[in-house]
Scaffold this motif. Sequence first.
Motif, PDB file in Angstrom:
ATOM      1  N   GLU A  78       0.840  -1.214   0.000  1.00 20.29           N
ATOM      2  CA  GLU A  78       0.000   0.000   0.000  1.00 20.29           C
ATOM      3  C   GLU A  78       0.868   1.253   0.000  1.00 20.29           C
ATOM      4  OE1 GLU A  78      -2.684  -0.206   3.328  1.00 20.29           O
ATOM      5  OE2 GLU A  78      -3.539  -2.069   2.528  1.00 20.29           O
ATOM      6  N   LYS A  79       1.924   1.208   0.807  1.00 21.07           N
ATOM      7  CA  LYS A  79       2.832   2.361   0.901  1.00 21.07           C
ATOM      8  C   LYS A  79       3.500   2.616  -0.453  1.00 21.07           C
ATOM      9  CE  LYS A  79       4.002   5.279   3.923  1.00 21.07           C
ATOM     10  NZ  LYS A  79       2.928   6.084   4.413  1.00 21.07           N
ATOM     11  N   LEU A  80       3.891   1.516  -1.101  1.00 17.46           N
ATOM     12  CA  LEU A  80       4.566   1.655  -2.404  1.00 17.46           C
ATOM     13  C   LEU A  80       3.626   2.285  -3.430  1.00 17.46           C
ATOM     14  CD1 LEU A  80       7.226   0.968  -3.887  1.00 17.46           C
ATOM     15  CD2 LEU A  80       6.174  -1.159  -4.606  1.00 17.46           C
ATOM     16  N   ALA A  81       2.356   1.847  -3.393  1.00 20.33           N
ATOM     17  CA  ALA A  81       1.364   2.424  -4.313  1.00 20.33           C
ATOM     18  C   ALA A  81       1.207   3.913  -4.036  1.00 20.33           C
ATOM     19  CB  ALA A  81       0.033   1.704  -4.148  1.00 20.33           C
ATOM     20  N   GLU A  82       1.234   4.265  -2.746  1.00 23.11           N
ATOM     21  CA  GLU A  82       1.088   5.676  -2.370  1.00 23.11           C
ATOM     22  C   GLU A  82       2.296   6.492  -2.855  1.00 23.11           C
ATOM     23  OE1 GLU A  82       0.520   6.276   1.886  1.00 23.11           O
ATOM     24  OE2 GLU A  82       1.296   8.315   1.629  1.00 23.11           O
ATOM     25  N   TYR A  83       3.501   5.932  -2.650  1.00 26.02           N
ATOM     26  CA  TYR A  83       4.713   6.628  -3.105  1.00 26.02           C
ATOM     27  C   TYR A  83       4.689   6.813  -4.626  1.00 26.02           C
ATOM     28  CZ  TYR A  83       7.050   6.113   1.446  1.00 26.02           C
ATOM     29  OH  TYR A  83       7.397   6.201   2.758  1.00 26.02           O
ATOM     30  N   ASN A  84       4.260   5.755  -5.330  1.00 22.71           N
ATOM     31  CA  ASN A  84       4.209   5.850  -6.797  1.00 22.71           C
ATOM     32  C   ASN A  84       3.246   6.941  -7.238  1.00 22.71           C
ATOM     33  OD1 ASN A  84       6.030   3.845  -7.023  1.00 22.71           O
ATOM     34  ND2 ASN A  84       4.630   2.270  -7.733  1.00 22.71           N
ATOM     35  N   ARG A  85       2.140   7.047  -6.508  1.00 30.64           N
ATOM     36  CA  ARG A  85       1.157   8.089  -6.838  1.00 30.64           C
ATOM     37  C   ARG A  85       1.796   9.474  -6.655  1.00 30.64           C
ATOM     38  NH1 ARG A  85      -2.482   6.285  -3.636  1.00 30.64           N
ATOM     39  NH2 ARG A  85      -2.380   7.912  -2.072  1.00 30.64           N
ATOM     40  N   LEU A  90       4.441  14.336  -8.905  1.00 32.47           N
ATOM     41  CA  LEU A  90       5.661  15.144  -8.780  1.00 32.47           C
ATOM     42  C   LEU A  90       6.332  15.407 -10.133  1.00 32.47           C
ATOM     43  CD1 LEU A  90       6.951  16.216  -6.222  1.00 32.47           C
ATOM     44  CD2 LEU A  90       8.396  14.196  -6.168  1.00 32.47           C
ATOM     45  N   GLY A  91       6.369  14.382 -10.989  1.00 30.04           N
ATOM     46  CA  GLY A  91       7.043  14.519 -12.285  1.00 30.04           C
ATOM     47  C   GLY A  91       8.505  14.856 -12.080  1.00 30.04           C
ATOM     48  N   LYS A  92       8.959  15.951 -12.713  1.00 26.62           N
ATOM     49  CA  LYS A  92      10.368  16.326 -12.588  1.00 26.62           C
ATOM     50  C   LYS A  92      10.603  17.280 -11.420  1.00 26.62           C
ATOM     51  CE  LYS A  92      11.699  15.654 -17.359  1.00 26.62           C
ATOM     52  NZ  LYS A  92      12.013  16.299 -18.630  1.00 26.62           N
ATOM     53  N   ARG A  93       9.529  17.646 -10.704  1.00 20.09           N
ATOM     54  CA  ARG A  93       9.683  18.597  -9.602  1.00 20.09           C
ATOM     55  C   ARG A  93      10.237  17.905  -8.363  1.00 20.09           C
ATOM     56  NH1 ARG A  93       3.815  20.744  -8.844  1.00 20.09           N
ATOM     57  NH2 ARG A  93       3.257  18.635  -9.395  1.00 20.09           N
ATOM     58  N   ASN A  94      10.626  18.695  -7.367  1.00 17.82           N
ATOM     59  CA  ASN A  94      11.065  18.052  -6.134  1.00 17.82           C
ATOM     60  C   ASN A  94      10.089  18.296  -4.983  1.00 17.82           C
ATOM     61  OD1 ASN A  94      11.583  20.663  -5.628  1.00 17.82           O
ATOM     62  ND2 ASN A  94      13.798  20.477  -5.449  1.00 17.82           N
ATOM     63  N   SER A  95       8.975  18.950  -5.271  1.00 12.02           N
ATOM     64  CA  SER A  95       7.945  19.116  -4.249  1.00 12.02           C
ATOM     65  C   SER A  95       6.619  19.463  -4.923  1.00 12.02           C
ATOM     66  CB  SER A  95       8.325  20.266  -3.301  1.00 12.02           C
ATOM     67  OG  SER A  95       8.329  21.487  -3.996  1.00 12.02           O
ATOM     68  N   TYR A  96       5.542  19.255  -4.187  1.00 12.33           N
ATOM     69  CA  TYR A  96       4.249  19.753  -4.665  1.00 12.33           C
ATOM     70  C   TYR A  96       3.339  19.962  -3.472  1.00 12.33           C
ATOM     71  CZ  TYR A  96       1.851  15.197  -4.253  1.00 12.33           C
ATOM     72  OH  TYR A  96       1.276  14.047  -3.780  1.00 12.33           O
ATOM     73  N   LYS A  98      -0.088  19.727  -1.325  1.00 11.31           N
ATOM     74  CA  LYS A  98      -1.209  18.784  -1.231  1.00 11.31           C
ATOM     75  C   LYS A  98      -2.531  19.467  -1.572  1.00 11.31           C
ATOM     76  CE  LYS A  98       0.555  15.434   2.024  1.00 11.31           C
ATOM     77  NZ  LYS A  98       0.477  14.950   3.396  1.00 11.31           N
ATOM     78  N   THR A  99      -2.626  20.764  -1.279  1.00 12.93           N
ATOM     79  CA  THR A  99      -3.881  21.466  -1.575  1.00 12.93           C
ATOM     80  C   THR A  99      -3.987  21.829  -3.053  1.00 12.93           C
ATOM     81  OG1 THR A  99      -2.781  23.444  -0.809  1.00 12.93           O
ATOM     82  CG2 THR A  99      -4.361  22.453   0.692  1.00 12.93           C
ATOM     83  N   ASP A 100      -2.839  22.038  -3.711  1.00 12.76           N
ATOM     84  CA  ASP A 100      -2.835  22.296  -5.149  1.00 12.76           C
ATOM     85  C   ASP A 100      -1.662  21.520  -5.751  1.00 12.76           C
ATOM     86  OD1 ASP A 100      -2.752  23.138  -7.693  1.00 12.76           O
ATOM     87  OD2 ASP A 100      -2.505  25.273  -7.283  1.00 12.76           O
ATOM     88  N   PRO A 101      -1.912  20.279  -6.188  1.00 10.79           N
ATOM     89  CA  PRO A 101      -0.809  19.442  -6.674  1.00 10.79           C
ATOM     90  C   PRO A 101      -0.018  20.059  -7.833  1.00 10.79           C
ATOM     91  CG  PRO A 101      -2.785  18.143  -6.389  1.00 10.79           C
ATOM     92  CD  PRO A 101      -3.192  19.572  -6.218  1.00 10.79           C
ATOM     93  N   ASP A 102      -0.589  21.032  -8.546  1.00  9.28           N
ATOM     94  CA  ASP A 102       0.150  21.662  -9.645  1.00  9.28           C
ATOM     95  C   ASP A 102       1.156  22.696  -9.136  1.00  9.28           C
ATOM     96  OD1 ASP A 102      -1.156  20.214 -11.488  1.00  9.28           O
ATOM     97  OD2 ASP A 102      -2.568  21.770 -12.097  1.00  9.28           O
ATOM     98  N   ALA A 103       0.985  23.145  -7.894  1.00  8.18           N
ATOM     99  CA  ALA A 103       1.877  24.182  -7.357  1.00  8.18           C
ATOM    100  C   ALA A 103       3.112  23.542  -6.720  1.00  8.18           C
ATOM    101  CB  ALA A 103       1.131  25.014  -6.313  1.00  8.18           C
ATOM    102  N   THR A 104       4.251  24.214  -6.904  1.00 13.24           N
ATOM    103  CA  THR A 104       5.524  23.714  -6.368  1.00 13.24           C
ATOM    104  C   THR A 104       5.968  24.636  -5.241  1.00 13.24           C
ATOM    105  OG1 THR A 104       6.005  23.164  -8.653  1.00 13.24           O
ATOM    106  CG2 THR A 104       7.828  22.951  -7.118  1.00 13.24           C
ATOM    107  N   PHE A 105       6.645  24.090  -4.250  1.00 14.33           N
ATOM    108  CA  PHE A 105       7.130  24.935  -3.154  1.00 14.33           C
ATOM    109  C   PHE A 105       8.325  25.763  -3.625  1.00 14.33           C
ATOM    110  CE2 PHE A 105       4.419  22.279  -0.730  1.00 14.33           C
ATOM    111  CZ  PHE A 105       3.999  23.111   0.297  1.00 14.33           C
ATOM    112  N   MET A 106       8.230  27.061  -3.390  1.00  9.97           N
ATOM    113  CA  MET A 106       9.283  27.988  -3.856  1.00  9.97           C
ATOM    114  C   MET A 106       9.540  29.040  -2.796  1.00  9.97           C
ATOM    115  SD  MET A 106       7.913  28.847  -7.650  1.00  9.97           S
ATOM    116  CE  MET A 106       7.362  27.558  -8.743  1.00  9.97           C
ATOM    117  N   HIS A 107      10.701  29.673  -2.893  1.00 12.73           N
ATOM    118  CA  HIS A 107      10.990  30.832  -2.058  1.00 12.73           C
ATOM    119  C   HIS A 107      10.243  32.019  -2.649  1.00 12.73           C
ATOM    120  CE1 HIS A 107      14.017  29.488   0.702  1.00 12.73           C
ATOM    121  NE2 HIS A 107      14.615  28.813  -0.265  1.00 12.73           N
ATOM    122  N   MET A 108       9.564  32.773  -1.814  1.00 13.31           N
ATOM    123  CA  MET A 108       8.846  33.950  -2.304  1.00 13.31           C
ATOM    124  C   MET A 108       9.663  35.209  -2.002  1.00 13.31           C
ATOM    125  SD  MET A 108       5.994  32.808  -3.490  1.00 13.31           S
ATOM    126  CE  MET A 108       5.554  31.091  -3.661  1.00 13.31           C
TER     127      MET A 108
END
Length: 369
Positions: A78-85, A90-96, A98-108
């Motif tokens: 189950e954990k592996l399925a969750e990680y794969n999801r 994530l794609g090529k990003r290193n974060s995303y 949870k409230t907006d999966p398209d948004a990436t964490f950045m310094h503002m």
Amino acid sequence: ARLLEKIRILLQQIDDVVAQENACIENTTTEFTPSMLTDMISELKASLENVPPPSDKEEKKAKRQKTKQIKVLESHCEKLAEYNRHMRILGKRNSYSKTDPDATFMHMKEDPMGNGQLKPGYNLQIGTENQFMLDFGLYHNPTDTLTLIPFENSFHERYNRFPLEGVADSGYGSEENYRFMDENGIEAYVKYNFFHKEQRADKYVTNPFKQENLYYNEEKDYYVCPMGQHMERTGVRHYRTESGYIAESVAYRAARCEGCPLRCMCFSSKSKRRTIEVNHRLKEYKQKARERLTSEKGFKHRGQRCIEPEAVFGQIKYDMGYKRFRHFGKDKVTMDFAFFAIAFNIKKMCAKIKNQKMTDKNYKNIRVA
Ligand code: SF4
């Protein structure tokens, strides 16, 4: 990786037969998939059911242990399925977010807490002319370098041509960006890092030990170090940038540095001889950019850059208070900003017409379509 290792060890403990049948368990490079594990779990359960009822304490204990191990394997699956999801989102990003999966964490830029807190966001790029927004794009990567090519391509999609001139700051000055602009007929007024340092007649420019200041003999392909020694070409290195672009750098090494009186000023590494790496193509592009940026037109563009996109960003964020998107998801955020950009351009146009009316005596002839 840790979870895969746990699964591998657990499978070996559970059933040697399964371990032998699935030779991949021994192969540490094999990636387990949830479906593969589900098959194994059902196989293990079936084999456990076929075992005759335990007759003594030892057998009961062994059966209990096996049942427990299968349960652990199920939770790992189950954990592996969750990680794969997560990895898929994530794609090529290193974060995303949870409230907006398209948004990436950045310094503002705004950091009221002063602790460099990361926040979910999009990297917004705009192209302007006379403070009118010509195009915009939202990107996942927080650095600007990788956004130039997709942004120029989006401009091409919108207007069916590339812009004749491109003005941008040093965050965009990479080899692949220069090359792209060169190949597509865009006159690049794009700074590179150290451009401003180079322009100041300080230690950087006059330091004879700097790689950029060493004499290069183009014909015979060697550098000359401050001691007058030839630095011969020793090899070529190819490396891949974050976007997949393959760049090439050439290494040159001094023949002998031992006993050199300039050694302490020349280089600090522990190696016996000084080695430098030069990206000739980038050097050429930088030279071209330098010539353009220091020309009369370049000065004009450089002066105008701070009152073009920067002024527009200032108006958007501080005059109009548009600092946050009001929707989740890239499509909705794009729509959100597109409406804003249209309104912004109309407002700008009205202001221009109003100013023109005040100055133009024949304002009666002006018609607003
Ligand atoms: S340390 Fe080596 S590379 Fe540097 S000046 Fe002396 S001989 Fe040349």
